[in-house]
Design a protein around this motif. Structure first.
Motif, mmCIF file in Angstrom:
data_model
loop_
_atom_site.group_PDB
_atom_site.id
_atom_site.type_symbol
_atom_site.label_atom_id
_atom_site.label_comp_id
_atom_site.label_asym_id
_atom_site.label_seq_id
_atom_site.Cartn_x
_atom_site.Cartn_y
_atom_site.Cartn_z
ATOM 1 N N LEU A 174 0.830 -1.204 0.000
ATOM 2 C CA LEU A 174 0.000 0.000 0.000
ATOM 3 C C LEU A 174 0.865 1.255 0.000
ATOM 4 C CD1 LEU A 174 -2.818 1.245 0.167
ATOM 5 C CD2 LEU A 174 -2.697 1.023 2.664
ATOM 6 N N LEU A 175 1.941 1.243 0.785
ATOM 7 C CA LEU A 175 2.858 2.384 0.806
ATOM 8 C C LEU A 175 3.484 2.606 -0.569
ATOM 9 C CD1 LEU A 175 4.480 4.564 2.322
ATOM 10 C CD2 LEU A 175 6.120 2.776 2.954
ATOM 11 N N ALA A 176 3.876 1.525 -1.223
ATOM 12 C CA ALA A 176 4.478 1.645 -2.554
ATOM 13 C C ALA A 176 3.490 2.207 -3.567
ATOM 14 C CB ALA A 176 4.979 0.270 -3.003
ATOM 15 N N LYS A 177 2.233 1.765 -3.494
ATOM 16 C CA LYS A 177 1.225 2.267 -4.426
ATOM 17 C C LYS A 177 0.937 3.742 -4.185
ATOM 18 C CE LYS A 177 -1.060 -2.206 -5.057
ATOM 19 N NZ LYS A 177 -2.261 -3.023 -4.766
ATOM 20 N N ARG A 178 0.894 4.151 -2.933
ATOM 21 C CA ARG A 178 0.576 5.538 -2.621
ATOM 22 C C ARG A 178 1.705 6.491 -3.022
ATOM 23 N NH1 ARG A 178 -2.098 4.770 3.443
ATOM 24 N NH2 ARG A 178 -4.234 4.329 2.716
ATOM 25 N N THR A 179 2.944 6.035 -2.914
ATOM 26 C CA THR A 179 4.082 6.926 -3.152
ATOM 27 C C THR A 179 4.746 6.726 -4.512
ATOM 28 O OG1 THR A 179 5.621 5.352 -2.136
ATOM 29 C CG2 THR A 179 4.598 6.993 -0.685
ATOM 30 N N GLY A 180 4.451 5.608 -5.166
ATOM 31 C CA GLY A 180 5.135 5.314 -6.420
ATOM 32 C C GLY A 180 6.596 4.993 -6.231
ATOM 33 N N ALA A 181 6.967 4.604 -5.013
ATOM 34 C CA ALA A 181 8.358 4.289 -4.678
ATOM 35 C C ALA A 181 8.453 2.840 -4.212
ATOM 36 C CB ALA A 181 8.863 5.221 -3.582
ATOM 37 N N THR A 182 9.663 2.325 -4.182
ATOM 38 C CA THR A 182 9.915 0.999 -3.612
ATOM 39 C C THR A 182 9.860 1.104 -2.095
ATOM 40 O OG1 THR A 182 11.317 0.354 -5.466
ATOM 41 C CG2 THR A 182 11.604 -0.866 -3.410
ATOM 42 N N ALA A 183 9.177 0.178 -1.456
ATOM 43 C CA ALA A 183 9.054 0.183 0.001
ATOM 44 C C ALA A 183 9.666 -1.092 0.561
ATOM 45 C CB ALA A 183 7.595 0.301 0.420
ATOM 46 N N ASP A 184 10.509 -0.943 1.584
ATOM 47 C CA ASP A 184 11.203 -2.087 2.184
ATOM 48 C C ASP A 184 11.229 -1.965 3.696
ATOM 49 O OD1 ASP A 184 12.058 -3.561 -0.162
ATOM 50 O OD2 ASP A 184 13.497 -1.954 -0.524
ATOM 51 N N LEU A 185 11.271 -3.127 4.364
ATOM 52 C CA LEU A 185 11.389 -3.195 5.816
ATOM 53 C C LEU A 185 12.619 -4.026 6.149
ATOM 54 C CD1 LEU A 185 9.770 -2.429 8.456
ATOM 55 C CD2 LEU A 185 8.951 -4.797 8.419
ATOM 56 N N ALA A 186 13.456 -3.513 7.063
ATOM 57 C CA ALA A 186 14.727 -4.176 7.359
ATOM 58 C C ALA A 186 14.974 -4.260 8.851
ATOM 59 C CB ALA A 186 15.884 -3.423 6.685
ATOM 60 N N ILE A 187 15.840 -5.200 9.228
ATOM 61 C CA ILE A 187 16.362 -5.308 10.570
ATOM 62 C C ILE A 187 17.886 -5.247 10.486
ATOM 63 C CG2 ILE A 187 14.435 -6.677 11.447
ATOM 64 C CD1 ILE A 187 16.281 -9.149 11.233
ATOM 65 N N ARG A 188 18.509 -5.135 11.650
ATOM 66 C CA ARG A 188 19.966 -5.114 11.684
ATOM 67 C C ARG A 188 20.515 -6.517 11.898
ATOM 68 N NH1 ARG A 188 24.087 -1.426 15.447
ATOM 69 N NH2 ARG A 188 25.988 -2.510 14.789
ATOM 70 N N SER A 189 21.561 -6.837 11.158
ATOM 71 C CA SER A 189 22.316 -8.072 11.362
ATOM 72 C C SER A 189 23.793 -7.704 11.322
ATOM 73 C CB SER A 189 21.990 -9.109 10.285
ATOM 74 O OG SER A 189 22.767 -10.281 10.447
ATOM 75 N N GLY A 190 24.389 -7.531 12.485
ATOM 76 C CA GLY A 190 25.792 -7.146 12.540
ATOM 77 C C GLY A 190 26.015 -5.774 11.943
ATOM 78 N N SER A 191 26.825 -5.708 10.904
ATOM 79 C CA SER A 191 27.139 -4.429 10.252
ATOM 80 C C SER A 191 26.294 -4.193 9.008
ATOM 81 C CB SER A 191 28.625 -4.394 9.870
ATOM 82 O OG SER A 191 28.935 -5.459 8.978
ATOM 83 N N HIS A 192 25.203 -4.941 8.871
ATOM 84 C CA HIS A 192 24.348 -4.818 7.688
ATOM 85 C C HIS A 192 22.892 -4.575 8.072
ATOM 86 C CE1 HIS A 192 27.839 -6.883 5.951
ATOM 87 N NE2 HIS A 192 27.456 -6.386 4.787
ATOM 88 N N ALA A 193 22.187 -3.916 7.174
ATOM 89 C CA ALA A 193 20.731 -3.865 7.224
ATOM 90 C C ALA A 193 20.225 -4.958 6.288
ATOM 91 C CB ALA A 193 20.226 -2.501 6.775
ATOM 92 N N VAL A 194 19.357 -5.818 6.796
ATOM 93 C CA VAL A 194 18.853 -6.943 6.018
ATOM 94 C C VAL A 194 17.378 -6.710 5.733
ATOM 95 C CG1 VAL A 194 18.508 -9.435 5.928
ATOM 96 C CG2 VAL A 194 20.506 -8.500 7.103
ATOM 97 N N ILE A 195 17.034 -6.590 4.472
ATOM 98 C CA ILE A 195 15.644 -6.365 4.072
ATOM 99 C C ILE A 195 14.898 -7.701 4.133
ATOM 100 C CG2 ILE A 195 14.123 -5.671 2.186
ATOM 101 C CD1 ILE A 195 16.354 -3.744 1.300
ATOM 102 N N LEU A 196 13.814 -7.724 4.906
ATOM 103 C CA LEU A 196 13.046 -8.951 5.106
ATOM 104 C C LEU A 196 11.747 -8.971 4.314
ATOM 105 C CD1 LEU A 196 13.405 -9.391 8.971
ATOM 106 C CD2 LEU A 196 14.740 -10.496 7.174
ATOM 107 N N VAL A 197 11.164 -7.796 4.126
ATOM 108 C CA VAL A 197 9.884 -7.696 3.427
ATOM 109 C C VAL A 197 9.937 -6.471 2.527
ATOM 110 C CG1 VAL A 197 7.369 -7.682 3.681
ATOM 111 C CG2 VAL A 197 8.781 -8.555 5.548
ATOM 112 N N GLY A 198 9.341 -6.585 1.346
ATOM 113 C CA GLY A 198 9.275 -5.448 0.443
ATOM 114 C C GLY A 198 9.675 -5.794 -0.970
ATOM 115 N N ALA A 199 9.724 -4.772 -1.804
ATOM 116 C CA ALA A 199 9.992 -4.981 -3.228
ATOM 117 C C ALA A 199 11.416 -5.434 -3.503
ATOM 118 C CB ALA A 199 9.698 -3.700 -4.003
ATOM 119 N N SER A 200 12.331 -5.227 -2.560
ATOM 120 C CA SER A 200 13.715 -5.649 -2.773
ATOM 121 C C SER A 200 13.958 -7.108 -2.411
ATOM 122 C CB SER A 200 14.671 -4.769 -1.957
ATOM 123 O OG SER A 200 14.622 -3.429 -2.408
#
Length: 260
Positions: A101-127
């Motif tokens: 819904l966020l992606a449709k409203r903004t026309g942008a890619t939307a992603d949700l991430a958590i931290r794993s060590g020195s990285h952000a890991v995308i768990l849900v979303g267009a990526s």
């Protein structure tokens, strides 16, 4: 007294073996080809015999499996089972409709991430790749998602100073620890993070935290597009939609007693 202090600081028996076994599993993070015992030994800095012995132990527990023809290793069914269980226990399967819904409203890619060590890991979303279910793993210092996770760290997370060398990805990447510290201070004041071509040219990302009651970022939420679409004069509009989504995700993903 000194002996007592030393005893307290000593790792428990078997800790090294556990750390090595976990390190062996982390060797498969890049989703590359199956790995041989020699590959694992080289990545871990171990002897081939030690790597082989650890790998065989993980095979017996289902965390790795070995190809009978090539003798090379891949992640086993126990990892997949635990991953699926964790995904659903966290409620992440509920997040996808909100991100869509966020992606449709903004026309942008939307992603949700958590931290794993020195990285952000995308768990849900267009990526997240539909063929593998794997999201991107991106360094914290060069992404809006990562800056959010650094700016509102969870208890026990290492600070930005512990990230080690800050490698450049473009000429805009922050590579000096002092500049990164200044950037994170600005992020905390502003309530959002911006990545303006710091990880890839022609990409602009804004991210906000999904905060718990203690003010820690349990997740980071980002909208990503081009500078021509995610412009300065529309930034507040994008952030408004992102924050609305973040509030909805806090309700979906956090227990009631942990919500802000």
């Amino acid at each position: 007294m000194a002996e007592a202090a030393t005893a307290v600081q000593s790792p428990p028996a078997g800790a090294q073996a556990v750390q090595r076994a976990l390190g062996l599993l982390h060797c498969f993070h890049d989703n590359g080809p199956d790995l041989s015992a020699s590959d694992l030994a080289r990545r871990m800095g171990l002897s081939v015999s030690t790597a082989h012995r650890l790998a065989r132990t993980l095979v017996s527990a289902g965390f790795l499996e070995q190809d009978e023809q090539t003798a090379r290793y891949r992640l086993g069914p126990a990892v997949a089972e635990l991953g699926q269980l964790s995904f659903h226990q966290r409620g992440l399967h509920l997040a996808a409709p909100e991100l869509d819904l966020l992606a449709k409203r903004t026309g942008a890619t939307a992603d949700l991430a958590i931290r794993s060590g020195s990285h952000a890991v995308i768990l849900v979303g267009a990526s997240v790749r539909p063929d593998t279910g794997l999201g991107l793993r991106r360094p914290l210092h060069s992404t809006a998602l990562g800056k959010v996770l650094l700016a509102w760290p969870r208890q026990g997370d290492a600070g930005a100073a512990a990230l080690g060398p800050l490698h450049p990805f473009t000429d805009r990447t922050i590579t000096e620890p002092e500049r990164l510290a200044e950037e994170l201070a600005k992020v905390r004041i502003a309530g959002f993070a911006l990545n303006d071509g710091e990880s890839a040219a022609g990409v602009r990302t804004a991210a906000v935290p999904v905060l718990d009651r203690s003010g820690q970022a349990r997740f980071a939420l980002a909208v990503r597009s081009t500078p021509a679409h995610l412009t300065d004069d529309r930034l507040d509009w994008f952030l408004g939609h992102a924050r609305t989504c973040a509030s909805a995700l806090a309700v979906l993903l956090l227990p009631p007693d942990q919500r802000a």
